[in-house]
Write a protein that holds these residues in place. Structure first.
Motif, PDB file in Angstrom:
ATOM      1  N   GLN A 167       0.813  -1.215   0.000  1.00  0.00           N
ATOM      2  CA  GLN A 167       0.000   0.000   0.000  1.00  0.00           C
ATOM      3  C   GLN A 167       0.850   1.271   0.000  1.00  0.00           C
ATOM      4  O   GLN A 167       0.802   2.062  -0.926  1.00  0.00           O
ATOM      5  N   ASN A 168       1.648   1.462   1.057  1.00  0.00           N
ATOM      6  CA  ASN A 168       2.365   2.736   1.191  1.00  0.00           C
ATOM      7  C   ASN A 168       3.386   2.971   0.077  1.00  0.00           C
ATOM      8  O   ASN A 168       3.386   4.025  -0.572  1.00  0.00           O
ATOM      9  N   SER A 177      -3.502   3.649   5.248  1.00  0.00           N
ATOM     10  CA  SER A 177      -2.253   3.772   4.487  1.00  0.00           C
ATOM     11  C   SER A 177      -2.508   4.639   3.277  1.00  0.00           C
ATOM     12  O   SER A 177      -3.644   5.058   3.019  1.00  0.00           O
ATOM     13  N   LEU A 178      -1.459   4.923   2.529  1.00  0.00           N
ATOM     14  CA  LEU A 178      -1.641   5.597   1.252  1.00  0.00           C
ATOM     15  C   LEU A 178      -2.380   4.655   0.306  1.00  0.00           C
ATOM     16  O   LEU A 178      -2.137   3.444   0.301  1.00  0.00           O
ATOM     17  N   ALA A 179      -3.280   5.200  -0.482  1.00  0.00           N
ATOM     18  CA  ALA A 179      -4.035   4.390  -1.434  1.00  0.00           C
ATOM     19  C   ALA A 179      -3.153   4.036  -2.620  1.00  0.00           C
ATOM     20  O   ALA A 179      -2.260   4.800  -2.994  1.00  0.00           O
ATOM     21  N   ALA A 180      -3.398   2.888  -3.197  1.00  0.00           N
ATOM     22  CA  ALA A 180      -2.645   2.460  -4.382  1.00  0.00           C
ATOM     23  C   ALA A 180      -3.539   2.516  -5.616  1.00  0.00           C
ATOM     24  O   ALA A 180      -3.402   3.389  -6.466  1.00  0.00           O
ATOM     25  N   ILE A 181      -4.517   1.618  -5.713  1.00  0.00           N
ATOM     26  CA  ILE A 181      -5.353   1.542  -6.915  1.00  0.00           C
ATOM     27  C   ILE A 181      -6.199   2.801  -7.092  1.00  0.00           C
ATOM     28  O   ILE A 181      -6.209   3.418  -8.163  1.00  0.00           O
ATOM     29  N   THR A 182      -6.931   3.202  -6.048  1.00  0.00           N
ATOM     30  CA  THR A 182      -7.826   4.355  -6.185  1.00  0.00           C
ATOM     31  C   THR A 182      -7.063   5.666  -6.299  1.00  0.00           C
ATOM     32  O   THR A 182      -7.640   6.676  -6.715  1.00  0.00           O
ATOM     33  N   ALA A 183      -5.767   5.652  -5.941  1.00  0.00           N
ATOM     34  CA  ALA A 183      -4.973   6.874  -6.076  1.00  0.00           C
ATOM     35  C   ALA A 183      -4.913   7.330  -7.524  1.00  0.00           C
ATOM     36  O   ALA A 183      -4.890   8.532  -7.813  1.00  0.00           O
ATOM     37  N   ALA A 184      -4.897   6.384  -8.447  1.00  0.00           N
ATOM     38  CA  ALA A 184      -4.807   6.730  -9.870  1.00  0.00           C
ATOM     39  C   ALA A 184      -6.058   7.450 -10.365  1.00  0.00           C
ATOM     40  O   ALA A 184      -5.986   8.252 -11.304  1.00  0.00           O
ATOM     41  N   ILE A 185      -7.205   7.180  -9.750  1.00  0.00           N
ATOM     42  CA  ILE A 185      -8.444   7.837 -10.175  1.00  0.00           C
ATOM     43  C   ILE A 185      -8.363   9.336  -9.909  1.00  0.00           C
ATOM     44  O   ILE A 185      -8.800  10.153 -10.725  1.00  0.00           O
TER      45      ILE A 185
END
Length: 398
Positions: free
Chosen positions: A226-227, A266-274
């Protein structure tokens, strides 16, 4: 700031929050229940996590003017679902949540700990994650065999929507789940459903078995899946966040939410790209509003989390586990690819994967820790042996 706000950023933020919440809240509930949380404690945990990640996302994004999305640690929730009830019950699990959060705080503040974590081969971290997830990914198909009339429509909806857009697969499965529930469950209880619940405080208890068997694996999978990927995704869109403070503050959020049942954010991974791509705003400097909107939506979802839990509880437990398993199949695919990436490290990775997936437990410590420990031991032995052969060959040539 006002000129940065736009309809596209708003829609991207709402979509990000909906996908992030809908695609994995069943996993969170399943995981918290797996370590002994009551329905009220699991609801409180869901609420605490959603509010914590909403607040952190808003503060981070306005502070850095970067679309920094924050999420709960979905892989950690999956780990909890397979960990088993720790000695000391849910209070001991909460103590492990606090411990994992403190480790994340220290990682952001003290670079040597980050370097120690970096010594864990990525292939083994991915293997451990794959082993944790595998039993859950089997549940949808076990549900089809046990209750086909309920589970098969959910699986079909997930598959069809996934062929159109991967991000829509789990929300489509959740929608099918709700439709099936409407026609097959006793919905008379919905009239007395509580949509808002007060948070439930759980005094943390600390035991070595829970700290080692739950806390350390949560910390490792949160950092590895995640992070660190969350920072990489932001950098792939041209942003250059300083990761240390972000790690530390998500750790603080995790520690504060833990006594109310939250296993960690934690920092978002997948949804961060949105929130970070050009659909949020053509100007990269103005996309941070999408993450702010997502944070607001997460807080709203958190406040009304009791309603989500109340609806889910109308379904058979295996069907709930099936929805959670479908949400993890994509993560399982990525993890298996990652653990087999390096040919020379496949044997330790497979061993880590098998031990973790087996569910074995010694001294009250779960399989994830033992799988990683054995895998690392074999990996370091093989590396030491290979270096010895290289030295011997070099000596003969000399």
């Amino acid at each position: 700031m006002n000129s940065s706000f736009s309809a596209s950023a708003t829609s991207a933020g709402i979509l990000s929050a909906f996908v992030g919440f809908a695609s994995s809240f069943a996993i969170v509930l399943h995981g918290l229940s797996g370590v002994g949380a009551t329905a009220e404690q699991a609801t409180s945990g869901l609420m605490a996590l959603a509010i914590a990640m909403g607040l952190c996302g808003i503060v981070f994004s306005l502070w850095k003017r970067i679309p920094i999305s924050v999420a709960w640690s979905t892989p950690s929730a999956a780990l909890l679902a397979t960990s088993g009830l720790p000695e000391g019950g849910f209070a001991a699990a909460v103590g492990a949540f606090v411990f994992a959060g403190l480790l994340v705080v220290i990682t952001g503040l003290w670079k040597p700990l980050g370097r120690i974590v970096g010594l864990i081969p990525v292939t083994l971290a991915q293997a451990m994650l794959a082993g944790v997830i595998l039993p859950l990914c089997l549940v949808p198909f076990e549900a089809v065999a046990e209750i086909p009339a309920l589970a098969l429509p959910v699986v079909i909806a997930w598959f069809i929507a996934g062929q159109v857009n991967k991000l829509l697969a789990v929300p489509a499965a959740l929608l099918a789940f709700l439709v099936v529930l409407y026609f097959h469950a006793d919905t008379s209880a919905l009239g007395s459903l509580e949509v808002v619940q007060a948070p439930v405080f759980v005094m943390p208890e600390f035991s070595w078995a829970a700290l080692i068997g739950i806390g350390i694996p949560i910390y490792i999978v949160t950092m590895a899946s995640q992070n660190i990927p969350g920072v990489s995704i932001l950098r792939s869109f041209g942003y250059q966040p300083v990761p240390g403070p972000l790690f530390s503050w998500t750790g603080v959020g995790s520690v504060l939410s833990a006594p109310f049942g939250g296993h960690g954010i934690s920092l978002a991974a997948i949804t961060a790209a949105i929130c970070a791509n050009e659909d949020a705003h053509k100007d990269p400097a103005k996309r941070y509003w999408s993450a702010v909107v997502a944070g607001v939506v997460y807080i709203v979802f958190g406040v009304f989390s009791a309603g989500f839990v109340g609806v889910v509880e109308l379904a058979p437990r295996i069907l709930i586990g099936g929805v959670a398993g479908l949400a993890l199949i994509g993560t399982l695919t990525v993890s298996v690819q990652g653990m087999l990436k390096e040919a020379e490290g496949r044997e330790p990775a497979i061993l880590t994967f098998l031990i973790t997936a087996s569910g074995l437990s010694f001294f009250g410590i779960g399989a994830a820790f033992w799988g990683l420990l054995v895998g690392m031991g074999l990996k370091f032995w093989m590396d030491w042996k290979q270096r010895g052969l290289q030295v011997e060959q070099a000596t003969k040539k000399a």
